[in-house]
Motif scaffolding. Structure first.
Motif, PDB file in Angstrom:
ATOM      1  N   VAL A 136       0.852  -1.186   0.000  1.00 24.39           N
ATOM      2  CA  VAL A 136       0.000   0.000   0.000  1.00 24.39           C
ATOM      3  C   VAL A 136       0.893   1.244   0.000  1.00 24.39           C
ATOM      4  O   VAL A 136       1.760   1.383   0.858  1.00 24.39           O
ATOM      5  N   LEU A 137       0.676   2.130  -0.977  1.00 26.92           N
ATOM      6  CA  LEU A 137       1.335   3.426  -1.022  1.00 26.92           C
ATOM      7  C   LEU A 137       0.256   4.459  -0.748  1.00 26.92           C
ATOM      8  O   LEU A 137      -0.772   4.468  -1.430  1.00 26.92           O
ATOM      9  N   MET A 138       0.468   5.314   0.262  1.00 25.08           N
ATOM     10  CA  MET A 138      -0.567   6.265   0.675  1.00 25.08           C
ATOM     11  C   MET A 138      -0.049   7.697   0.672  1.00 25.08           C
ATOM     12  O   MET A 138       1.137   7.923   0.845  1.00 25.08           O
ATOM     13  N   GLU A 139      -0.983   8.624   0.515  1.00 22.59           N
ATOM     14  CA  GLU A 139      -0.724  10.058   0.559  1.00 22.59           C
ATOM     15  C   GLU A 139       0.280  10.465  -0.511  1.00 22.59           C
ATOM     16  O   GLU A 139       1.464  10.245  -0.364  1.00 22.59           O
ATOM     17  N   ASP A 140      -0.214  11.056  -1.569  1.00 18.72           N
ATOM     18  CA  ASP A 140       0.606  11.449  -2.719  1.00 18.72           C
ATOM     19  C   ASP A 140       1.345  10.244  -3.296  1.00 18.72           C
ATOM     20  O   ASP A 140       2.548  10.292  -3.563  1.00 18.72           O
ATOM     21  N   ALA A 141       0.617   9.157  -3.495  1.00 18.38           N
ATOM     22  CA  ALA A 141       1.201   7.905  -3.968  1.00 18.38           C
ATOM     23  C   ALA A 141       1.518   7.973  -5.456  1.00 18.38           C
ATOM     24  O   ALA A 141       0.767   8.546  -6.240  1.00 18.38           O
ATOM     25  N   GLU A 142       2.634   7.365  -5.824  1.00 16.56           N
ATOM     26  CA  GLU A 142       3.041   7.313  -7.220  1.00 16.56           C
ATOM     27  C   GLU A 142       3.785   6.010  -7.459  1.00 16.56           C
ATOM     28  O   GLU A 142       4.595   5.587  -6.648  1.00 16.56           O
ATOM     29  N   LEU A 143       3.499   5.382  -8.566  1.00 13.26           N
ATOM     30  CA  LEU A 143       4.168   4.163  -8.989  1.00 13.26           C
ATOM     31  C   LEU A 143       4.561   4.370 -10.443  1.00 13.26           C
ATOM     32  O   LEU A 143       3.719   4.721 -11.269  1.00 13.26           O
ATOM     33  N   LYS A 144       5.854   4.198 -10.760  1.00 12.12           N
ATOM     34  CA  LYS A 144       6.325   4.534 -12.096  1.00 12.12           C
ATOM     35  C   LYS A 144       7.283   3.454 -12.614  1.00 12.12           C
ATOM     36  O   LYS A 144       8.226   3.084 -11.925  1.00 12.12           O
ATOM     37  N   GLY A 145       6.997   2.974 -13.829  1.00 12.81           N
ATOM     38  CA  GLY A 145       7.876   2.050 -14.534  1.00 12.81           C
ATOM     39  C   GLY A 145       8.438   2.742 -15.749  1.00 12.81           C
ATOM     40  O   GLY A 145       8.281   3.948 -15.924  1.00 12.81           O
ATOM     41  N   ASP A 146       9.096   1.983 -16.625  1.00  9.46           N
ATOM     42  CA  ASP A 146       9.691   2.576 -17.824  1.00  9.46           C
ATOM     43  C   ASP A 146       8.648   3.189 -18.750  1.00  9.46           C
ATOM     44  O   ASP A 146       8.873   4.234 -19.331  1.00  9.46           O
ATOM     45  N   ASP A 147       7.480   2.547 -18.883  1.00  7.21           N
ATOM     46  CA  ASP A 147       6.477   2.991 -19.848  1.00  7.21           C
ATOM     47  C   ASP A 147       5.140   3.377 -19.224  1.00  7.21           C
ATOM     48  O   ASP A 147       4.194   3.664 -19.941  1.00  7.21           O
TER      49      ASP A 147
END
Length: 180
Positions: A136-147
């Protein structure tokens, strides 16, 4: 298709950590080498080890003897497959077999390392529930891959089921990049 690949990579890497204790050891075994027939001693074979390093400025346990280990200041959890960095963190359960880890920062950072792709995540709170296999990513969560990148107030990834859920008052934004 790329979104599904991102989820599979994330699931594979986190599931690998979920199946391993924080530190493993193995005794060396010996196997006969090329000179064994001539009476030369066998060559030692040392199995691969998985090493996870935890660093912080301070660490302490609860005075009541509960199984919570607190870390403050420059917390880092480093493994061959992923890294977690934050201002502070709490590790629940035994150190060599934790059930949950909660990292807090401005923001806290998660990096999942894969031979083909690196996935970065951040949020003010990152929680990994090892017993249910949920990140769980909380509060201004961001998940980023190459594309691909995903931003939201909360990103919940069920690693075992390979399902992603995002919610929050700010809505969800997903950006996909592809070659033309």
């Amino acid at each position: 298709m790329r979104n599904a690949l991102l989820l599979i990579v994330l699931a594979t890497l986190l599931a690998g950590w979920a199946a391993l204790p924080l530190a493993t050891s193995a005794r060396a075994e010996t196997t006969p080498g090329p000179g064994a027939a001539a009476g030369v001693s066998p060559e030692p074979v040392v199995p691969d080890k998985e090493t996870i390093v935890i660093r912080a400025d301070r660490a302490w346990e609860e005075p009541d003897g509960g199984q919570v280990l607190h870390f403050a200041g420059n917390f880092e959890l480093l493994s061959p497959d992923w890294e977690l960095r934050s201002d502070e963190a709490d590790l629940y359960g035994p150190l060599d077999d934790p059930t949950r880890i909660v990292a807090r920062g401005s923001p806290a950072f998660l990096r999942i390392l894969d031979g083909e792709e690196t996935i970065d995540g951040q949020g003010r709170v990152i929680e990994y529930q090892r017993d249910t296999d949920v990140l769980v990513l909380m509060e201004d969560a961001e998940l980023k891959g190459d594309d691909i990148s995903l931003t939201s107030s909360e990103i919940v990834f069920d690693v075992g089921a390979e399902r992603l859920r995002s919610s929050g008052t700010d809505g969800v934004e997903m950006v996909l990049e592809r070659a033309r």
